[in-house]
Design a protein around this motif. Structure first.
Motif, PDB file in Angstrom:
ATOM      1  N   THR A   3       0.831  -1.199   0.000  1.00  0.00           N
ATOM      2  CA  THR A   3       0.000   0.000   0.000  1.00  0.00           C
ATOM      3  C   THR A   3       0.864   1.247   0.000  1.00  0.00           C
ATOM      4  O   THR A   3       0.549   2.225  -0.697  1.00  0.00           O
ATOM      5  N   LEU A   4       1.954   1.214   0.747  1.00  0.00           N
ATOM      6  CA  LEU A   4       2.880   2.349   0.758  1.00  0.00           C
ATOM      7  C   LEU A   4       3.474   2.579  -0.624  1.00  0.00           C
ATOM      8  O   LEU A   4       3.580   3.730  -1.073  1.00  0.00           O
ATOM      9  N   LEU A   5       3.838   1.509  -1.313  1.00  0.00           N
ATOM     10  CA  LEU A   5       4.396   1.655  -2.661  1.00  0.00           C
ATOM     11  C   LEU A   5       3.382   2.271  -3.617  1.00  0.00           C
ATOM     12  O   LEU A   5       3.711   3.174  -4.390  1.00  0.00           O
ATOM     13  N   PHE A   6       2.155   1.784  -3.570  1.00  0.00           N
ATOM     14  CA  PHE A   6       1.121   2.351  -4.435  1.00  0.00           C
ATOM     15  C   PHE A   6       0.842   3.812  -4.077  1.00  0.00           C
ATOM     16  O   PHE A   6       0.607   4.647  -4.957  1.00  0.00           O
ATOM     17  N   ALA A   7       0.867   4.138  -2.804  1.00  0.00           N
ATOM     18  CA  ALA A   7       0.645   5.521  -2.383  1.00  0.00           C
ATOM     19  C   ALA A   7       1.784   6.430  -2.870  1.00  0.00           C
ATOM     20  O   ALA A   7       1.537   7.564  -3.301  1.00  0.00           O
ATOM     21  N   LEU A   8       3.021   5.933  -2.815  1.00  0.00           N
ATOM     22  CA  LEU A   8       4.140   6.731  -3.307  1.00  0.00           C
ATOM     23  C   LEU A   8       4.059   6.961  -4.813  1.00  0.00           C
ATOM     24  O   LEU A   8       4.355   8.058  -5.298  1.00  0.00           O
ATOM     25  N   PHE A   9       3.668   5.936  -5.549  1.00  0.00           N
ATOM     26  CA  PHE A   9       3.484   6.113  -6.987  1.00  0.00           C
ATOM     27  C   PHE A   9       2.324   7.073  -7.277  1.00  0.00           C
ATOM     28  O   PHE A   9       2.377   7.868  -8.212  1.00  0.00           O
ATOM     29  N   LEU A  10       1.271   7.013  -6.471  1.00  0.00           N
ATOM     30  CA  LEU A  10       0.157   7.949  -6.626  1.00  0.00           C
ATOM     31  C   LEU A  10       0.619   9.375  -6.385  1.00  0.00           C
ATOM     32  O   LEU A  10       0.252  10.292  -7.137  1.00  0.00           O
ATOM     33  N   PHE A  28       9.083   9.572  -7.793  1.00  0.00           N
ATOM     34  CA  PHE A  28       9.072   8.367  -8.624  1.00  0.00           C
ATOM     35  C   PHE A  28      10.348   7.566  -8.415  1.00  0.00           C
ATOM     36  O   PHE A  28      10.305   6.335  -8.290  1.00  0.00           O
ATOM     37  N   ALA A  29      11.488   8.248  -8.350  1.00  0.00           N
ATOM     38  CA  ALA A  29      12.763   7.564  -8.115  1.00  0.00           C
ATOM     39  C   ALA A  29      12.772   6.892  -6.742  1.00  0.00           C
ATOM     40  O   ALA A  29      13.237   5.756  -6.603  1.00  0.00           O
ATOM     41  N   LEU A  30      12.260   7.581  -5.740  1.00  0.00           N
ATOM     42  CA  LEU A  30      12.165   6.989  -4.403  1.00  0.00           C
ATOM     43  C   LEU A  30      11.263   5.752  -4.419  1.00  0.00           C
ATOM     44  O   LEU A  30      11.592   4.726  -3.811  1.00  0.00           O
ATOM     45  N   SER A  31      10.167   5.821  -5.131  1.00  0.00           N
ATOM     46  CA  SER A  31       9.257   4.683  -5.238  1.00  0.00           C
ATOM     47  C   SER A  31       9.944   3.502  -5.914  1.00  0.00           C
ATOM     48  O   SER A  31       9.769   2.354  -5.493  1.00  0.00           O
ATOM     49  N   LEU A  32      10.720   3.782  -6.958  1.00  0.00           N
ATOM     50  CA  LEU A  32      11.430   2.704  -7.636  1.00  0.00           C
ATOM     51  C   LEU A  32      12.478   2.058  -6.736  1.00  0.00           C
ATOM     52  O   LEU A  32      12.627   0.833  -6.722  1.00  0.00           O
ATOM     53  N   VAL A  33      13.204   2.871  -5.983  1.00  0.00           N
ATOM     54  CA  VAL A  33      14.226   2.328  -5.083  1.00  0.00           C
ATOM     55  C   VAL A  33      13.585   1.446  -4.023  1.00  0.00           C
ATOM     56  O   VAL A  33      14.064   0.334  -3.740  1.00  0.00           O
ATOM     57  N   ILE A  34      12.495   1.900  -3.452  1.00  0.00           N
ATOM     58  CA  ILE A  34      11.805   1.098  -2.437  1.00  0.00           C
ATOM     59  C   ILE A  34      11.226  -0.176  -3.062  1.00  0.00           C
ATOM     60  O   ILE A  34      11.274  -1.249  -2.453  1.00  0.00           O
ATOM     61  N   SER A  35      10.714  -0.086  -4.295  1.00  0.00           N
ATOM     62  CA  SER A  35      10.187  -1.265  -4.980  1.00  0.00           C
ATOM     63  C   SER A  35      11.284  -2.293  -5.230  1.00  0.00           C
ATOM     64  O   SER A  35      11.076  -3.496  -5.035  1.00  0.00           O
ATOM     65  N   ILE A  36      12.452  -1.828  -5.656  1.00  0.00           N
ATOM     66  CA  ILE A  36      13.574  -2.741  -5.906  1.00  0.00           C
ATOM     67  C   ILE A  36      14.031  -3.384  -4.597  1.00  0.00           C
ATOM     68  O   ILE A  36      14.312  -4.591  -4.550  1.00  0.00           O
ATOM     69  N   PHE A  37      14.110  -2.593  -3.533  1.00  0.00           N
ATOM     70  CA  PHE A  37      14.470  -3.156  -2.230  1.00  0.00           C
ATOM     71  C   PHE A  37      13.462  -4.207  -1.800  1.00  0.00           C
ATOM     72  O   PHE A  37      13.833  -5.283  -1.334  1.00  0.00           O
TER      73      PHE A  37
END
Length: 51
Positions: A3-10, A28-37
């Motif tokens: 949910t946090l990832l989707f909220a960050l992308f939103l 967006f870059a922060l969201s990608l880094v967290i998604s990769i982690f």
């Protein structure tokens, strides 16, 4: 966590809609880094399968 990832992308999309280009790129870059982690966290777990 998903949910946090989707909220960050939103948030990144909302920044883009409201013409806040630099904030949109950074969020967006922060969201990608967290998604990769998060992916590497789950991809490195061993499976508990008994054969």
């Amino acid at each position: 966590m998903m949910t946090l990832l989707f909220a960050l992308f939103l948030v990144a999309m909302l920044f883009a809609v409201y013409n806040k280009r630099s904030l949109a790129i950074y969020s967006f870059a922060l969201s990608l880094v967290i998604s990769i982690f998060w992916f590497s966290h789950h991809a490195s777990d061993t499976l508990a399968i008994l054969l």
